[in-house]
Motif scaffolding. Structure first.
Motif, PDB file in Angstrom:
ATOM      1  N   THR A 105      37.815  48.394  40.197  1.00  0.00           N
ATOM      2  CA  THR A 105      37.557  47.159  41.249  1.00  0.00           C
ATOM      3  C   THR A 105      36.916  47.759  42.417  1.00  0.00           C
ATOM      4  OG1 THR A 105      39.581  47.981  42.365  1.00  0.00           O
ATOM      5  CG2 THR A 105      39.810  46.344  40.731  1.00  0.00           C
ATOM      6  N   ALA A 106      36.288  46.980  43.207  1.00  0.00           N
ATOM      7  CA  ALA A 106      35.290  47.212  44.315  1.00  0.00           C
ATOM      8  C   ALA A 106      36.477  48.147  45.266  1.00  0.00           C
ATOM      9  CB  ALA A 106      34.986  46.185  45.029  1.00  0.00           C
ATOM     10  N   GLY A 107      37.710  47.674  45.514  1.00  0.00           N
ATOM     11  CA  GLY A 107      38.660  48.310  46.333  1.00  0.00           C
ATOM     12  C   GLY A 107      38.917  49.829  45.864  1.00  0.00           C
ATOM     13  N   GLY A 108      39.253  49.998  44.657  1.00  0.00           N
ATOM     14  CA  GLY A 108      39.533  51.114  43.856  1.00  0.00           C
ATOM     15  C   GLY A 108      38.190  52.007  43.711  1.00  0.00           C
ATOM     16  N   ARG A 109      37.134  51.477  44.028  1.00  0.00           N
ATOM     17  CA  ARG A 109      35.685  52.199  43.996  1.00  0.00           C
ATOM     18  C   ARG A 109      35.652  52.901  45.497  1.00  0.00           C
ATOM     19  NH1 ARG A 109      31.062  53.999  40.793  1.00  0.00           N
ATOM     20  NH2 ARG A 109      29.589  54.987  42.527  1.00  0.00           N
ATOM     21  N   ALA A 110      35.956  52.093  46.540  1.00  0.00           N
ATOM     22  CA  ALA A 110      35.841  52.703  47.891  1.00  0.00           C
ATOM     23  C   ALA A 110      36.723  53.723  48.060  1.00  0.00           C
ATOM     24  CB  ALA A 110      36.101  51.431  48.914  1.00  0.00           C
ATOM     25  N   ALA A 111      37.983  53.599  47.688  1.00  0.00           N
ATOM     26  CA  ALA A 111      39.092  54.568  47.646  1.00  0.00           C
ATOM     27  C   ALA A 111      38.526  55.802  47.007  1.00  0.00           C
ATOM     28  CB  ALA A 111      40.537  54.329  47.208  1.00  0.00           C
ATOM     29  N   ALA A 112      38.066  55.523  45.883  1.00  0.00           N
ATOM     30  CA  ALA A 112      37.410  56.780  44.969  1.00  0.00           C
ATOM     31  C   ALA A 112      36.353  57.586  45.708  1.00  0.00           C
ATOM     32  CB  ALA A 112      36.893  56.524  43.747  1.00  0.00           C
ATOM     33  N   GLU A 113      35.585  56.764  46.452  1.00  0.00           N
ATOM     34  CA  GLU A 113      34.414  57.547  47.303  1.00  0.00           C
ATOM     35  C   GLU A 113      35.019  58.349  48.246  1.00  0.00           C
ATOM     36  OE1 GLU A 113      31.886  54.218  48.119  1.00  0.00           O
ATOM     37  OE2 GLU A 113      30.953  54.233  46.031  1.00  0.00           O
ATOM     38  N   ARG A 114      36.014  57.960  49.001  1.00  0.00           N
ATOM     39  CA  ARG A 114      36.623  58.483  49.979  1.00  0.00           C
ATOM     40  C   ARG A 114      37.352  59.698  49.595  1.00  0.00           C
ATOM     41  NH1 ARG A 114      41.163  54.698  52.506  1.00  0.00           N
ATOM     42  NH2 ARG A 114      41.649  56.662  53.646  1.00  0.00           N
ATOM     43  N   LEU A 115      37.785  59.805  48.430  1.00  0.00           N
ATOM     44  CA  LEU A 115      38.380  60.800  47.874  1.00  0.00           C
ATOM     45  C   LEU A 115      37.327  61.942  47.369  1.00  0.00           C
ATOM     46  CD1 LEU A 115      41.290  59.613  45.347  1.00  0.00           C
ATOM     47  CD2 LEU A 115      41.359  60.596  47.738  1.00  0.00           C
ATOM     48  N   ALA A 116      36.211  61.294  46.749  1.00  0.00           N
ATOM     49  CA  ALA A 116      35.014  62.483  46.249  1.00  0.00           C
ATOM     50  C   ALA A 116      34.218  63.068  47.389  1.00  0.00           C
ATOM     51  CB  ALA A 116      34.172  61.442  45.451  1.00  0.00           C
ATOM     52  N   ALA A 117      34.513  62.327  48.634  1.00  0.00           N
ATOM     53  CA  ALA A 117      33.785  63.076  49.958  1.00  0.00           C
ATOM     54  C   ALA A 117      34.693  64.355  50.294  1.00  0.00           C
ATOM     55  CB  ALA A 117      33.731  62.132  50.880  1.00  0.00           C
ATOM     56  N   VAL A 118      35.875  64.535  49.863  1.00  0.00           N
ATOM     57  CA  VAL A 118      36.604  65.693  50.455  1.00  0.00           C
ATOM     58  C   VAL A 118      37.243  66.466  49.321  1.00  0.00           C
ATOM     59  CG1 VAL A 118      36.983  64.494  52.615  1.00  0.00           C
ATOM     60  CG2 VAL A 118      38.776  64.150  50.705  1.00  0.00           C
ATOM     61  N   LEU A 119      37.399  65.849  48.018  1.00  0.00           N
ATOM     62  CA  LEU A 119      37.992  66.701  46.984  1.00  0.00           C
ATOM     63  C   LEU A 119      37.071  67.506  46.262  1.00  0.00           C
ATOM     64  CD1 LEU A 119      40.380  64.219  45.278  1.00  0.00           C
ATOM     65  CD2 LEU A 119      40.861  65.988  46.800  1.00  0.00           C
ATOM     66  N   PRO A 120      37.264  68.730  46.072  1.00  0.00           N
ATOM     67  CA  PRO A 120      36.025  69.377  45.426  1.00  0.00           C
ATOM     68  C   PRO A 120      36.024  69.241  43.850  1.00  0.00           C
ATOM     69  CG  PRO A 120      37.864  70.968  45.575  1.00  0.00           C
ATOM     70  CD  PRO A 120      38.347  69.434  46.532  1.00  0.00           C
ATOM     71  N   TYR A 121      34.959  69.191  43.422  1.00  0.00           N
ATOM     72  CA  TYR A 121      34.592  69.080  41.986  1.00  0.00           C
ATOM     73  C   TYR A 121      35.002  67.672  41.363  1.00  0.00           C
ATOM     74  CZ  TYR A 121      33.915  74.010  42.539  1.00  0.00           C
ATOM     75  OH  TYR A 121      33.613  75.362  43.040  1.00  0.00           O
ATOM     76  N   ALA A 122      34.943  66.417  42.379  1.00  0.00           N
ATOM     77  CA  ALA A 122      35.596  65.324  41.785  1.00  0.00           C
ATOM     78  C   ALA A 122      34.242  64.505  41.481  1.00  0.00           C
ATOM     79  CB  ALA A 122      35.740  64.515  43.273  1.00  0.00           C
ATOM     80  N   ARG A 123      34.524  63.723  40.330  1.00  0.00           N
ATOM     81  CA  ARG A 123      33.470  62.782  39.592  1.00  0.00           C
ATOM     82  C   ARG A 123      33.930  61.525  39.663  1.00  0.00           C
ATOM     83  NH1 ARG A 123      31.289  63.166  33.646  1.00  0.00           N
ATOM     84  NH2 ARG A 123      30.348  61.126  33.545  1.00  0.00           N
ATOM     85  N   ILE A 124      33.228  60.505  39.806  1.00  0.00           N
ATOM     86  CA  ILE A 124      33.661  59.111  39.493  1.00  0.00           C
ATOM     87  C   ILE A 124      33.133  58.705  38.286  1.00  0.00           C
ATOM     88  CG2 ILE A 124      33.355  56.815  40.330  1.00  0.00           C
ATOM     89  CD1 ILE A 124      33.094  58.008  43.417  1.00  0.00           C
ATOM     90  N   TYR A 125      33.862  58.244  37.593  1.00  0.00           N
ATOM     91  CA  TYR A 125      33.421  57.786  36.298  1.00  0.00           C
ATOM     92  C   TYR A 125      33.065  56.147  36.268  1.00  0.00           C
ATOM     93  CZ  TYR A 125      34.877  61.984  33.812  1.00  0.00           C
ATOM     94  OH  TYR A 125      34.581  63.324  33.291  1.00  0.00           O
ATOM     95  N   ASP A 126      32.100  55.537  36.001  1.00  0.00           N
ATOM     96  CA  ASP A 126      31.436  54.464  36.228  1.00  0.00           C
ATOM     97  C   ASP A 126      31.890  53.620  34.706  1.00  0.00           C
ATOM     98  OD1 ASP A 126      30.334  54.588  38.784  1.00  0.00           O
ATOM     99  OD2 ASP A 126      28.798  55.598  38.078  1.00  0.00           O
ATOM    100  N   GLU A 127      32.010  54.198  33.747  1.00  0.00           N
ATOM    101  CA  GLU A 127      32.154  53.238  32.549  1.00  0.00           C
ATOM    102  C   GLU A 127      33.499  52.881  32.599  1.00  0.00           C
ATOM    103  OE1 GLU A 127      30.007  57.370  31.933  1.00  0.00           O
ATOM    104  OE2 GLU A 127      31.929  56.618  32.879  1.00  0.00           O
ATOM    105  N   PRO A 128      33.537  51.540  31.830  1.00  0.00           N
ATOM    106  CA  PRO A 128      34.958  50.870  31.525  1.00  0.00           C
ATOM    107  C   PRO A 128      36.244  51.764  31.279  1.00  0.00           C
ATOM    108  CG  PRO A 128      33.357  49.783  30.127  1.00  0.00           C
ATOM    109  CD  PRO A 128      32.672  50.955  30.785  1.00  0.00           C
ATOM    110  N   ALA A 129      37.345  51.502  31.875  1.00  0.00           N
ATOM    111  CA  ALA A 129      38.534  52.257  31.951  1.00  0.00           C
ATOM    112  C   ALA A 129      38.802  52.925  30.421  1.00  0.00           C
ATOM    113  CB  ALA A 129      39.860  51.546  32.522  1.00  0.00           C
ATOM    114  N   ALA A 130      38.642  52.176  29.589  1.00  0.00           N
ATOM    115  CA  ALA A 130      39.021  52.331  28.122  1.00  0.00           C
ATOM    116  C   ALA A 130      37.777  53.593  27.616  1.00  0.00           C
ATOM    117  CB  ALA A 130      38.762  51.291  27.233  1.00  0.00           C
ATOM    118  N   ILE A 131      36.800  53.500  28.234  1.00  0.00           N
ATOM    119  CA  ILE A 131      35.835  54.793  27.851  1.00  0.00           C
ATOM    120  C   ILE A 131      36.074  55.679  28.712  1.00  0.00           C
ATOM    121  CG2 ILE A 131      33.478  55.253  27.563  1.00  0.00           C
ATOM    122  CD1 ILE A 131      32.976  52.198  26.704  1.00  0.00           C
TER     123      ILE A 131
END
Length: 329
Positions: free
Chosen positions: A8-34
Motif C-alpha cells: 500500500t501507499a502507506g506501507g511504502r511511505a513507512a518503508a521509505e522512512r525505515l530505508a533512510a535509517v536502517l543499514p542495508y535496507a531494500r524495498i521490494y517493489d514486486e507483489p508480496a507473493a513474489i
C-alpha cells in the motif's frame, strides 16, 4: 540485508522512512507473493507491512529452521505495532521489532516466553560474546525448566560476562545429575571424546571462542593434510573445534592455500605475525632448524602464544588449552 515488503501507499511511505535509517535496507517493489520469497532468499531479516496472517501464509512454505531463516517482523497499516512473527531470538526479530517501533513510534509486541518472563532467551545467551550452541543441545527442556522456576545449573570454565539469569539458575562447579544444565565449555563431552556418556539431565552446551590453534606448514601442504592434523590435535586434546577463535601462523604462510582452505572450511579467521614477533616469544620446544628456514625458532607454538596473549590484553577471557592458552599443531 533487511528486506522491506509493502503493498500500500502507506506501507511504502513507512518503508521509505525505515530505508533512510536502517543499514542495508531494500524495498521490494514486486507483489508480496513474489517479494517475500525473494527476500527470504536474499535477506537476513524482513519487515513486512502486511497483516500477520498474510505474511505467514506466504512465508510458511519457505521456513526451514530457526537458525537458517531470516527474522520476520510485521507492521500494521496504522503503524501501531511491530510484531516479530519468526526468528524472535535466533533471527534477531525481537531486537529488530524494538528498533522499528522506535523509528515509527509504534509498540513492539514481544511474545517469546523468555522475554515475557524478563529473562534472556537461550538462543541469545552469550551471542554477543561469540558463544556457539552445540548441535543437539536440549534447548526446549532447559528453557522450559528456567521458565518454570525449576533448579537449573550454570557451569563455566572462565568468568565470561554473560547476561543475568533468573535466580533459579545457580552457578555450580559441575552439572548435577538429573538437573537441567547450561554448560559453557571448550572441552568435548565424554561421548564426543569416545568415552562413555555420563547419565545427566537435559543440557545446553555453549562453545565459547576460547582457543587459538597455532599452525606451521610445509610449502605445498594440502588442504586435507592440514585439516586432518588440526582435527587430530584438537581431538587428542579433548577440545571442540567450535571453540577455536583463530588459526595463528607466520605471515610467510599467509598465502599457503592448503592451510587457508582448512581454516576457511572450519569457519576460522587466520591471523599472522612476523618472524621477528614470533622469535621474541619464549616457547617450550624451539628449533634451530626452523629458525634457519623461516627466521624464528617456532611458528606454531609461538603464534598460538602470541595471539592468545594479545587476546588477553584486549580484555578477553584467557583461551583455555592443555597446559596454557593455546593448541599447537
Amino acid at each position: 540485508m533487511i528486506g522491506l515488503i509493502t503493498v500500500t501507499a502507506g506501507g511504502r511511505a513507512a518503508a521509505e522512512r525505515l530505508a533512510a535509517v536502517l543499514p542495508y535496507a531494500r524495498i521490494y517493489d514486486e507483489p508480496a507473493a513474489i517479494a517475500i520469497p525473494l527476500a527470504f532468499a536474499e535477506c537476513d531479516a524482513i519487515i513486512s507491512f502486511l497483516a500477520v496472517g498474510a505474511t505467514v501464509r506466504i512465508a510458511a512454505p519457505l521456513i526451514t529452521g530457526k537458525y537458517e531463516d531470516p527474522g520476520v517482523v510485521c507492521v500494521d497499516e496504522a503503524l501501531r505495532f511491530a510484531i516479530p512473527v519468526l526468528g524472535g531470538h535466533a533471527g534477531g526479530a525481537n531486537v529488530l521489532a524494538r528498533r522499528v517501533a522506535g523509528i515509527l513510534g509504534a509498540t513492539a509486541v514481544i511474545t517469546t516466553a523468555a522475554e515475557a518472563a524478563g529473562s534472556v532467551g537461550l538462543d541469545e545467551f552469550g551471542a554477543d560474546l561469540g558463544f556457539v550452541v552445540e548441535p543437539g543441545s536440549d534447548m526446549a527442556p532447559v528453557g522450559a525448566a528456567i521458565l518454570s522456576g525449576e533448579r537449573v545449573t550454570l557451569t563455566m570454565e572462565h568468568q565470561w560476562p554473560v547476561p543475568p539469569l533468573p535466580p533459579n539458575v545457580v552457578r555450580t562447579a559441575q552439572p548435577e545429575p538429573g538437573v537441567p544444565a547450561i554448560v559453557v565449555t571448550d572441552e568435548l563431552t565424554p561421548a564426543e571424546a569416545g568415552g562413555v556418556a555420563q547419565e545427566s539431565g537435559p543440557r545446553v552446551i555453549y562453545r565459547p571462542p576460547s582457543l587459538v590453534v597455532g599452525a606451521g606448514a610445509s610449502t605445498g601442504v594440502t588442504f586435507g593434510e592440514a585439516g586432518r592434523l588440526i582435527d587430530e590435535a584438537l581431538a587428542a586434546a579433548g577440545l571442540s573445534p567450535r571453540s577455536v577463535r583463530w588459526l595463528a601462523t607466520a605471515d610467510i604462510k599467509a598465502r599457503e592455500p592448503g592451510l587457508l582452505a582448512a581454516a576457511s572450511e572450519r569457519g576460522w579467521s587466520v591471523v599472522t605475525a612476523s618472524a621477528g614477533q614470533l622469535a621474541a616469544i619464549d616457547v617450550p620446544t624451539p628449533s634451530e632448524i626452523v629458525r634457519a628456514a623461516v627466521g624464528t625458532p617456532s611458528v606454531a607454538e609461538a603464534a598460538a602464544l602470541l595471539v592468545a596473549e594479545g587476546s588477553q590484553e584486549q580484555g578477553h577471557p584467557e583461551p583455555a588449552g592443555p597446559g596454557g592458552a593455546q593448541l599447537i599443531v
